[in-house]
Structure formats: C-alpha cells, structure tokens
Design a protein around this motif. Structure first.
Motif, PDB file in Angstrom:
ATOM      1  N   UNK A 156       0.614  -1.182   0.136  1.00  0.00           N
ATOM      2  CA  UNK A 156      -0.014   0.038   0.067  1.00  0.00           C
ATOM      3  C   UNK A 156       0.765   1.297  -0.075  1.00  0.00           C
ATOM      4  N   UNK A 157       1.876   1.249   0.763  1.00  0.00           N
ATOM      5  CA  UNK A 157       2.808   2.527   0.912  1.00  0.00           C
ATOM      6  C   UNK A 157       3.649   2.694  -0.536  1.00  0.00           C
ATOM      7  N   UNK A 167      -7.447   6.755  -9.510  1.00  0.00           N
ATOM      8  CA  UNK A 167      -8.494   6.424  -8.728  1.00  0.00           C
ATOM      9  C   UNK A 167      -8.439   4.856  -8.480  1.00  0.00           C
ATOM     10  N   UNK A 168      -8.325   4.128  -9.525  1.00  0.00           N
ATOM     11  CA  UNK A 168      -8.421   2.801  -9.350  1.00  0.00           C
ATOM     12  C   UNK A 168      -7.285   2.155  -8.188  1.00  0.00           C
ATOM     13  N   UNK A 169      -6.214   2.901  -8.325  1.00  0.00           N
ATOM     14  CA  UNK A 169      -4.962   2.476  -7.293  1.00  0.00           C
ATOM     15  C   UNK A 169      -5.357   2.777  -5.837  1.00  0.00           C
ATOM     16  N   UNK A 209      -5.352   0.654  -2.498  1.00  0.00           N
ATOM     17  CA  UNK A 209      -4.560   0.862  -1.294  1.00  0.00           C
ATOM     18  C   UNK A 209      -5.519   0.890  -0.052  1.00  0.00           C
ATOM     19  N   UNK A 210      -6.648   1.331  -0.503  1.00  0.00           N
ATOM     20  CA  UNK A 210      -7.840   1.306   0.854  1.00  0.00           C
ATOM     21  C   UNK A 210      -8.168  -0.202   1.150  1.00  0.00           C
ATOM     22  N   UNK A 211      -8.156  -0.842   0.166  1.00  0.00           N
ATOM     23  CA  UNK A 211      -8.386  -2.528   0.482  1.00  0.00           C
ATOM     24  C   UNK A 211      -7.366  -3.208   1.087  1.00  0.00           C
ATOM     25  N   UNK A 212      -6.219  -2.850   0.720  1.00  0.00           N
ATOM     26  CA  UNK A 212      -4.946  -3.373   1.527  1.00  0.00           C
ATOM     27  C   UNK A 212      -4.769  -2.946   2.878  1.00  0.00           C
ATOM     28  N   UNK A 213      -4.805  -1.522   3.022  1.00  0.00           N
ATOM     29  CA  UNK A 213      -4.590  -1.120   4.379  1.00  0.00           C
ATOM     30  C   UNK A 213      -5.997  -1.625   5.164  1.00  0.00           C
TER      31      UNK A 213
END
Length: 427
Positions: A231-232, A251-253, A257-261
């Motif tokens: 995510x980082x 936006x897709x990324x 990132x949100x899902x991973x965190x």
C-alpha cells in the motif's frame, strides 16, 4: 588507461564505437591483443589486473572482490560495515591502483573496468557474493531510512545531498531487495528513495522503482506486512502518476490501497502512518478539482488526526499546509492564515528552518489575497533573507518569484523585473 585505449582502438576497423563500448561493458575479453612485440602482461587488460592481483594478500583479495557490490564510489565506513575492510587494506588497494581515493569527497572509487574485474572474482564464490550483496542492501536501505528521517526533521538539503552522493548504491541496494523479495528493506528504503526522486523531478525513476516493487510484492505470500508495504509503495506510485495526469489509474490504485490497508489493519498490523500518507496523497490529488475540494478537505483532516496520534510533526506540517492551500482555493483566507500561522509558530519553536520558510511563503500569499500588500512584502522579504542564510534554493526562488509578482501586481514593473530570480525546487 593508455593501454586500454590502445587495445580498444585496435577494433575500430571491425566494430563501430558503440559496439566496442557495448563489448567492453559486457566483458574485459575485447581488450586484448595477439601482437608479439608486447610484454605478456601488457597483452590484455585482464593480464595487467592479474599481475597486480597476485601481489595482493589473500585477505586483500577477498576484500577487493567484495568491493564489486559498490556503485559510484563509497565511504570508508560503508566499506568497513559491508566488507569488513580495514583502513590498511583500503590503503593497500589504493597503492596497487585497484582503488582511487578522492580526498575532496572523502570517498573511494573503482574504475569501471576494475569493478568488472572484481565482479568476476566475486562471482567465483556464489555464497560469498550473495552474502555481500545482502549486506550492501541492508546497509544502504537502512541509510535511506535515516536520510528520510532527516528530511522529515527539516534538514532537506543535507539529506538530499547525502542521498545524491550515494544514489547509485541506494538504487543497487533497492534493486537487490526487490529481487530477493526482502519486504523489510523495501519498507525501509521506499520513502527515502522516492522523496529523493520526487525532489529532483526524476518522475520516471520514481515510477520504475514503484512498479518493480509492487509487482514483486504481489508475488510474495500475502500477509499484513506485505499488504502494508505494498500500500505504501502504491501510494508513492500514485504520486508519480499524478505528474502524468493518469486520473483513472490513480483512482483505481487508491481503491486498491484502501482495501490493502483495511485488510492489514483488521489483522492488527500498525498502519496509521501508511493510512495518513494515503489520505494526504488522495486529498492533495482531489483538491485540484473544485467539485472534490470538500472531499479532499475531509481526507486531509482524517490524515491530520492520524499524524497527531503518531506524534509525526512532519506529517502535521504537511497536512496543515495542504489544508491551508485548499482553504485558499475555496476563498477561506482567514482559515488558511490560521493554519499557516500554526505551522510558522511550531516551526520556529522547533527550529525547523525549512518549515519556517514554507510557512512564510504561504502567509505572504494569504496577505496578498487579503490585499495587505505591506504585510505580504514583509513576509516574502523575511522568507528571502532566511532562505539565503540557509542556502535554500527553493526558498530563494519562491520568495523572489512572489516579490516580483507582488511588485508587478501593484504596477511597479521595474521592481518586478529587479526581483526576478532563479527557479528550483529542493524538496
């Protein structure tokens, strides 16, 4: 060098200059001759090196082979930490012309042909080669983490200068960490290396390391730490993508990132720093679109709350600065001034000259927005003076630009031309 040039020149009737260069880069074998009137040890570059190699002690030979891992020179401290080289061994290698010592920079350097020879010697012991590459990666990834902390502590010039001096070693250390799937070292190095590339506007270098690392991280077994570091890395990737205007990809990324965190956090991984970084990046990205500024403001406020929890003063400075800029864009000049004044007060209290310079610039623009031209001029001039004492190219350029704009805005075109100065960005 004269022998190398003579041996290379003997191929000009058969190969183009670029082909000769490529061959030399791939192997020392091209630099040899079958001329009988030359001494045996001068018939090839390898023979020259072999002659000197056999005059080294086994201990010095071992250190020299390990020095092949360095790129762009190295310090005595780095050589000792990575290869256990003593000052006496380094002196012996200098005396035998395997190394050069640059006294002005206090660094040792290997000529590229010599480094190729060292690579061949190191490759003879695969276990030793792997061990020294890992040591090199551990050392420079930790050093990049240290330089990142210096950047955040308000010492951007010193930190960036140190990263620049060892940028080739830093990149080699990063490449090894990615190749080996070393999550710890990727985690240590990513922010320091990316901040360096960002500050130097080396967009494609930043994109390249983030793409390579994210691809490698996705190949590793999924774990909370793997998710956090991915995510980082992806957050930095979106920052570099922002320069290219790839809005849909960004936006897709952000969604990934949100899902991973969220997943890592549910597994009790500490992700507040990464979440604050992602919120700040998302907020700054969305702030450019007028219809999204309220959403951007909310993202940055959430990020601000997290960095306060963590006691991250750099993150707090950055969040307040971003929130102040959005307030300016929305016409809330008094709120913007309040946030910039908080930054200025905290920066002065902490002796953080970089943040003081940045706050003075921002407060000057708010004063201009509020039609307080005398106050704006005073703030820009204070910024200029402080930037000059701190040798801050960024601060000097921003202050001169602001003073020139202010003078011309008031119709004083002669003064505006006099204030015009250099451009640059160090942070």
């Amino acid at each position: 060098m004269p022998l190398g040039l003579e041996l290379a020149a003997s191929w000009v009737d058969m190969l183009s200059l670029s082909d000769i260069a490529d061959e030399i880069q791939n192997s020392l074998g091209l630099l040899e001759t079958d001329m009988r009137n030359m001494p045996e040890r001068h018939r090839s570059i390898r023979a020259v090196f072999d002659y000197s190699w056999h005059q080294l002690s086994p201990a010095d030979q071992a250190v020299f082979a390990q020095l092949a891992v360095f790129r762009g020179g190295f310090t005595r401290t780095a050589a000792h930490k990575i290869t256990n080289a003593s000052i006496r061994t380094l002196a012996n290698l200098v005396n035998k012309s395997f190394l050069q010592y640059n006294q002005q920079r206090d660094r040792y350097e290997l000529h590229e042909l010599v480094r190729q020879y060292a690579v061949e010697k190191l490759a003879a012991d695969e276990a030793q080669a792997t061990a020294v590459h890992s040591q090199h990666s551990n050392y420079y990834c930790a050093l990049l983490q240290h330089r990142k902390n210096q950047l955040k502590a308000g010492q951007p010039q010193a930190a960036l200068a140190h990263i620049e001096a060892d940028q080739e070693n830093g990149r080699a250390a990063w490449d090894w960490a990615v190749q080996q799937g070393n999550i710890t070292n990727i985690d240590l190095a990513v922010s320091g290396l990316c901040r360096f590339y960002d500050s130097r506007e080396r967009l494609y270098d930043g994109l390249a390391i983030c793409e390579a690392a994210s691809q490698r991280l996705r190949q590793l077994p999924e774990s909370p730490t793997q998710q956090r570091v991915l995510a980082k890395t992806l957050t930095w990737y979106t920052r570099f993508l922002g320069y290219l205007g790839q809005i849909e990809t960004i936006k897709q990324t952000f969604e990934e990132i949100k899902t991973l965190l969220d997943s890592a956090e549910k597994s009790k991984e500490e992700v507040r720093a990464e979440k604050a970084f992602a919120l700040a990046t998302m907020g700054n990205f969305c702030a450019f679109e007028e219809e999204n500024r309220q959403f951007a403001f909310e993202q940055l406020e959430q990020g601000l709350a997290l960095v306060r929890e963590l006691g991250d003063r750099y993150g707090e400075f950055s969040a307040q600065n971003s929130l102040g800029n959005i307030s300016r864009r929305m016409g809330n000049y008094h709120e913007a001034r309040h946030r910039f004044e908080k930054n200025l007060s905290a920066a002065r209290r902490l002796g953080n000259q970089w943040e003081t310079i940045r706050a003075l610039v921002q407060l000057g623009w708010v004063a201009r927005d509020l039609v307080d031209y005398e106050e704006a001029r005073r703030l820009f001039e204070e910024c200029l003076t402080l930037s000059q004492t701190q040798n801050s190219v960024w601060g000097v350029s921003k202050a001169l630009e602001a003073l020139a704009f202010l003078a011309m805005f008031q119709g004083d075109f002669a003064a505006g031309g006099a204030w015009d100065g250099p451009r640059g960005d160090e942070h």
